[in-house]
Scaffold this motif. Structure first.
Motif, PDB file in Angstrom:
ATOM      1  N   ASP A 184     -13.283  -5.460   5.077  1.00  0.00           N
ATOM      2  CA  ASP A 184     -12.255  -6.346   4.531  1.00  0.00           C
ATOM      3  C   ASP A 184     -10.981  -6.091   5.335  1.00  0.00           C
ATOM      4  O   ASP A 184     -10.181  -5.227   4.999  1.00  0.00           O
ATOM      5  N   PRO A 240      -6.204  -0.515   4.418  1.00  0.00           N
ATOM      6  CA  PRO A 240      -4.997   0.056   5.026  1.00  0.00           C
ATOM      7  C   PRO A 240      -5.197   0.479   6.482  1.00  0.00           C
ATOM      8  O   PRO A 240      -4.258   0.487   7.260  1.00  0.00           O
ATOM      9  N   GLY A 248      -0.282  -2.199   0.570  1.00  0.00           N
ATOM     10  CA  GLY A 248       0.759  -1.181   0.469  1.00  0.00           C
ATOM     11  C   GLY A 248       1.864  -1.489   1.459  1.00  0.00           C
ATOM     12  O   GLY A 248       2.386  -2.598   1.479  1.00  0.00           O
ATOM     13  N   LYS A 266       1.842  -8.879  -3.133  1.00  0.00           N
ATOM     14  CA  LYS A 266       3.000  -7.997  -2.942  1.00  0.00           C
ATOM     15  C   LYS A 266       4.323  -8.760  -3.030  1.00  0.00           C
ATOM     16  O   LYS A 266       5.359  -8.179  -3.316  1.00  0.00           O
ATOM     17  N   TYR A 285      -9.479  -3.390 -10.140  1.00  0.00           N
ATOM     18  CA  TYR A 285      -9.467  -3.865  -8.757  1.00  0.00           C
ATOM     19  C   TYR A 285     -10.829  -3.686  -8.073  1.00  0.00           C
ATOM     20  O   TYR A 285     -11.124  -4.325  -7.071  1.00  0.00           O
ATOM     21  N   GLY A 301     -11.331  -9.467  -0.152  1.00  0.00           N
ATOM     22  CA  GLY A 301     -10.239 -10.342   0.291  1.00  0.00           C
ATOM     23  C   GLY A 301      -9.307 -10.709  -0.845  1.00  0.00           C
ATOM     24  O   GLY A 301      -8.703 -11.779  -0.832  1.00  0.00           O
ATOM     25  N   SER A 302      -9.193  -9.836  -1.843  1.00  0.00           N
ATOM     26  CA  SER A 302      -8.313 -10.142  -2.986  1.00  0.00           C
ATOM     27  C   SER A 302      -7.089  -9.225  -3.003  1.00  0.00           C
ATOM     28  O   SER A 302      -6.545  -8.938  -4.060  1.00  0.00           O
ATOM     29  N   SER A 303      -6.648  -8.790  -1.835  1.00  0.00           N
ATOM     30  CA  SER A 303      -5.547  -7.823  -1.797  1.00  0.00           C
ATOM     31  C   SER A 303      -4.177  -8.469  -1.908  1.00  0.00           C
ATOM     32  O   SER A 303      -3.169  -7.778  -1.964  1.00  0.00           O
ATOM     33  N   ASN A 304      -4.129  -9.792  -1.914  1.00  0.00           N
ATOM     34  CA  ASN A 304      -2.824 -10.468  -1.936  1.00  0.00           C
ATOM     35  C   ASN A 304      -2.910 -11.725  -2.801  1.00  0.00           C
ATOM     36  O   ASN A 304      -2.541 -12.803  -2.379  1.00  0.00           O
ATOM     37  N   THR A 360       6.289  -2.576  -4.416  1.00  0.00           N
ATOM     38  CA  THR A 360       5.862  -1.690  -3.325  1.00  0.00           C
ATOM     39  C   THR A 360       4.990  -0.553  -3.851  1.00  0.00           C
ATOM     40  O   THR A 360       3.899  -0.297  -3.325  1.00  0.00           O
ATOM     41  N   HIS A 394       1.576  -1.789  -5.306  1.00  0.00           N
ATOM     42  CA  HIS A 394       0.673  -2.245  -4.246  1.00  0.00           C
ATOM     43  C   HIS A 394       0.128  -1.058  -3.455  1.00  0.00           C
ATOM     44  O   HIS A 394      -1.051  -1.019  -3.110  1.00  0.00           O
ATOM     45  N   ASN A 395       1.013  -0.096  -3.191  1.00  0.00           N
ATOM     46  CA  ASN A 395       0.570   1.099  -2.463  1.00  0.00           C
ATOM     47  C   ASN A 395      -0.535   1.828  -3.210  1.00  0.00           C
ATOM     48  O   ASN A 395      -1.490   2.310  -2.602  1.00  0.00           O
ATOM     49  N   VAL A 398      -3.749  -1.278  -4.375  1.00  0.00           N
ATOM     50  CA  VAL A 398      -4.449  -1.960  -3.274  1.00  0.00           C
ATOM     51  C   VAL A 398      -4.682  -1.027  -2.081  1.00  0.00           C
ATOM     52  O   VAL A 398      -5.786  -0.951  -1.558  1.00  0.00           O
ATOM     53  N   ALA A 399      -3.625  -0.315  -1.665  1.00  0.00           N
ATOM     54  CA  ALA A 399      -3.769   0.531  -0.466  1.00  0.00           C
ATOM     55  C   ALA A 399      -4.349   1.903  -0.803  1.00  0.00           C
ATOM     56  O   ALA A 399      -4.601   2.694   0.108  1.00  0.00           O
ATOM     57  N   GLN A 446      -3.093   4.625  -2.067  1.00  0.00           N
ATOM     58  CA  GLN A 446      -2.295   5.757  -1.589  1.00  0.00           C
ATOM     59  C   GLN A 446      -1.707   6.517  -2.776  1.00  0.00           C
ATOM     60  O   GLN A 446      -1.095   5.925  -3.660  1.00  0.00           O
TER      61      GLN A 446
END
Lengths: 308, 483
Positions: free
Chosen positions: A163, A168, A256, B247, B294, B300-303, B448, B451-452, B455-456, B458
């Protein structure tokens, strides 16, 4: 005999007011241009510099308050912004490097005329003519792991590939790939112009001297194309530093912070409900100084090349 | 030839006339509004609000005939279907007061920018605005809105509105009883689901066997996650749900606050304390839970925001879709959703605290403070007409989401569309993000950090919320709201 005065009185010129002199005509053309430049370039530039030292917000009816270097201090001490600068640096280096390699490579392939070379060159130029927002949106579809063609072309079965825009580790690469796809043709175009300007006698002389292809490339082709190649690199560096629309169309700065570039953050700071005009002006000036610094290095090198 | 030469004097004359003409043209575009009459006594709103005129002080509460010399009024709103419904509704006002009301529509992307830049210039381009709930603090303290406290519970029938909507769309600062808007378009997050899959005997049997409970509309968030997990079948390109992850602006924050509130947590206290609230144990659990959802979204659903979630639902890719009710008409329409007949709707389920809340969307209509007294009077009379039960009933019939309880609770309303019953239930439990003047800075931080983490992937939920609490606290202190 008629004198000059008689002629003037007969033609009536003496009654006419003086016509515009050459100097006045020059000023006539010059002033509007200067006026426009001052109104739309110089004034905003200086005014935004002033605003960068204030706490001004474009949506506040309050007058700007002078806060000195506070905005610059805040920006330079903001850890989050350094992440965005790091992302931007990575993005600029990767995209400009690959654009140069791919663009120059394509130019070398297309420098010799062959059947269909004209149409191929035209087709290659199409991506740089597209709107970055449109490019972003349709590459977003191409990257979709469910139905996108990108993973399919890489050999992944539908739904099993990476994806690209949500990962990231891959998201920045995904943006770089699109930027290279879009702007490598621009580098190619400038390189083609440089390659076509190399006199044939240089190659003929090299051939007589039995120079190999690699030697010819390093000692003739590359030095001759270098000035134009450097101009392409300079323009692409400046543009890549300002990349905004492509990122917004593809990832919105995510996942992110991984694709949050300085220009994207500048937009969020200046608009998007925040309207932190003073701070965003300060950030814009920091970006301007960096771009000017980098451009100067290129220009000095370019001048050296010309002199050499 | 020489006769046609332009001499210096003629050139200067032409230039001077052109300049004067340009200046006159620039100044004469619109009749300048007359200065407010001295009788308009401003009242200082609390919470740091700038001196703001009240509706009553502008003469509006006198109950006089609408308008006087005013023949037209303009309302700014975003470009979407409810604005069209409003334009249809206000046609009736021509017959009532002889005033043409025009709804000016601005695309969502530039709606806020256009409004606030006009307000910074003390512009009079519009008489009213249907503004976002989060703008309340900023617009009221900037003096952009007229305070309507004096008429809110009387002429505007404020008591007839769902209490949660009054707090969210009208009141600032919260809990002070000061009102700046009339809740016009109620909206909040709810869910659409595929009834055909929920009612499929084979699916029901398999679900019961796996989870030891019936497959039905979830009553708790935990049940909702189980259903999402059950239907996630990547080999068939079918996924459990679609949620907000975008985001930009406020999407992922709105998605998260659905669970945040239902877990019994909040963004902060009414006196702006955030440490220990925003990063409480419940808030951390809620964020971990949101992240667990999530796992069941399509690749492809990150945004994703409302458009992307609806698209995935109409493509048959997801079984449940989180979205604002304002976007459900597209799902109930056969031409835009092939599963329209098989689509059901439900309101947010309960959290572990037993409470259920929904993230607020929607807007209230406010009077712009820079218009002249005649226009203020006419606009206030218009608001009174708009707030009437009959007008609200027609507003709902046209497709608008009224906040009037009498209409919301009527059977006629609940049966009018497949999602109205869920909407009526949701409007009693809406909660919102901060509506303080510095909301956008706080929103940027939450977007921020969420999302971090979500989705990311982190850091941890605790780290994300601790950092958010610290930054929110700094912003609130800097704004003078928190000592």
């Amino acid at each position: 005999m008629y004198g000059a005065k008689d002629i003037e009185s007969r033609t009536g010129r003496a009654r006419q007011p003086a016509a515009l002199s050459d100097a006045a005509l020059k000023r006539l053309f010059l002033w509007p241009t200067l006026g426009l430049l001052i109104a739309f370039n110089l004034f905003p530039l200086l005014y935004s510099l002033y605003l960068s030292f204030t706490d001004y917000s474009a949506i506040s009816s309050r007058a700007p308050q002078w806060i000195g270097l506070q905005n610059y201090r805040d920006i330079l001490n903001d850890g989050q912004l350094w992440i965005y600068f790091r992302n931007t640096g990575k993005y600029v280096v990767l995209s400009v490097a690959f654009e140069t390699l791919v663009g120059f490579g394509m130019a070398l392939l297309l420098r010799r005329k062959f059947f269909g070379s004209g149409i191929i060159t035209t087709l290659i130029l199409i991506p740089m003519m597209c709107s970055p927002v449109v490019v972003g949106l349709f590459w977003k579809m191409m990257y979709n792991p469910g139905y996108g063609i990108f993973n399919y072309l890489l050999g992944f079965p539908a739904g099993r590939g990476p994806d690209w825009l949500s990962s990231p580790k891959l998201a920045l690469w995904a943006v770089v790939i699109v930027d290279v796809w879009m702007w490598a043709p621009y580098v190619m175009l400038l390189c083609l112009a440089g390659l076509s300007a190399i006199p044939d006698y240089l190659y003929e002389a090299a051939e007589i001297d039995r120079a190999g292809p690699l030697y010819t490339f390093w000692r003739i082709t590359l030095p001759q194309v270098a000035p134009l190649l450097l101009i392409a690199v300079l323009f692409r560096t400046i543009e890549a530093f300002k990349t905004f629309d492509l990122v917004m169309g593809l990832t919105g700065g995510g996942p992110g912070d991984t694709t949050e570039l300085v220009a994207v953050d500048l937009y969020r700071l200046a608009f998007l409900g925040q309207f932190n005009t003073g701070k965003s002006s300060a950030l814009a000036y920091i970006v301007l100084v960096i771009i000017t610094g980098v451009s100067n290095i290129y220009v000095r090198y370019l001048n050296k090349l010309k002199e050499g | 030839m020489s006769d046609s030469k332009l001499d210096r004097r003629r050139f200067l004359r032409i230039a001077a006339f052109s300049g004067i003409g340009a200046v006159l043209a620039a100044c004469g575009g619109e009749a300048a509004p007359s200065a407010p009459a001295g009788g308009a006594a401003p009242t200082a709103a609390s919470g740091g609000a700038a001196a703001a005129p009240t509706a009553a002080s502008s003469g509006a509460a006198s109950g006089g005939a609408a308008g006087g010399s005013v023949k037209e009024l303009t309302i700014l709103w975003a470009q979407w279907d409810p604005s069209n419904y409003l334009q249809q509704l206000v046609k009736d006002y021509q017959g009532v007061a002889g005033i043409d009301v025009k709804v000016v529509q601005e695309p969502w992307g530039t709606f806020g920018d256009r409004f606030f830049t006009e307000m910074a210039a003390k512009g009079t381009a519009w008489d009213m605005v249907v503004g976002d709930s989060q703008w309340l603090g900023q617009a009221s303290t900037n003096g952009n809105y007229i305070e309507i406290t004096d008429i809110f519970n009387t002429d505007l029938n404020g008591k007839a509105l769902a209490p949660a909507t009054v707090t969210a769309y009208a009141e600032y600062p919260k809990g002070t009883g000061k009102y700046w808007a009339y809740p016009l378009e109620g909206d909040a997050d709810g869910w659409a689901y595929r009834k055909d899959l929920f009612e499929d005997p084979k699916e029901m049997e398999a679900y019961k066997a796996k989870y030891n409970r019936d497959l039905k509309v979830p009553e708790t968030w935990a049940e909702l996650r189980d259903i999402a997990e059950f239907f996630t079948r990547p080999d068939k390109n079918l996924y459990g749900l679609g949620i907000y992850t975008q985001k930009d602006y406020d999407a992922i924050t709105m998605g998260y606050e659905n669970v945040l509130f239902s877990w019994g947590a909040d963004w902060g206290t009414p006196d702006y304390k955030v440490q220990g609230v925003l990063n409480s144990k419940e808030a951390v659990e809620a964020l971990d839970f949101y992240k667990s959802l999530y796992k069941f979204v399509p690749p492809g659903s990150s945004n994703d925001f409302f458009q992307e979630v609806n698209n995935k639902f109409t493509a048959g890719q997801i079984v449940m879709a989180m979205n604002y009710f304002a976007f459900f008409p597209a799902l109930a329409n056969k031409s835009s959703n092939p599963f329209a007949d098989k689509t059901g709707y439900f309101s947010n389920p309960k959290g572990p605290s037993g409470k259920s809340f929904a993230a607020l969307g929607g807007q209230g209509i406010s009077l712009i403070s820079y218009i002249n007294d005649d226009r203020k009077k006419a606009a206030t009379e218009f608001l009174k007409w708009l707030a009437k039960d009959d007008t609200q009933k027609k507003w709902a019939q046209l497709g608008g989401y009224t906040c009037n309880n009498a209409v919301l609770n009527s059977d006629e309303f609940k049966k009018a569309t497949p999602y109205n019953a869920a909407f009526a239930e949701t409007m009693q439990k809406v909660k919102d993000f901060w509506a303080v003047p510095v909301y956008s800075e706080m929103l940027q931080v939450s977007q921020t950090n969420l999302h971090n983490f979500v989705v990311a992937d982190q850091g941890t939920a605790q780290e994300a919320l601790d950092d958010m609490a610290k930054k929110h606290e700094d912003t609130l202190k800097k704004a003078g709201l928190l000592k």
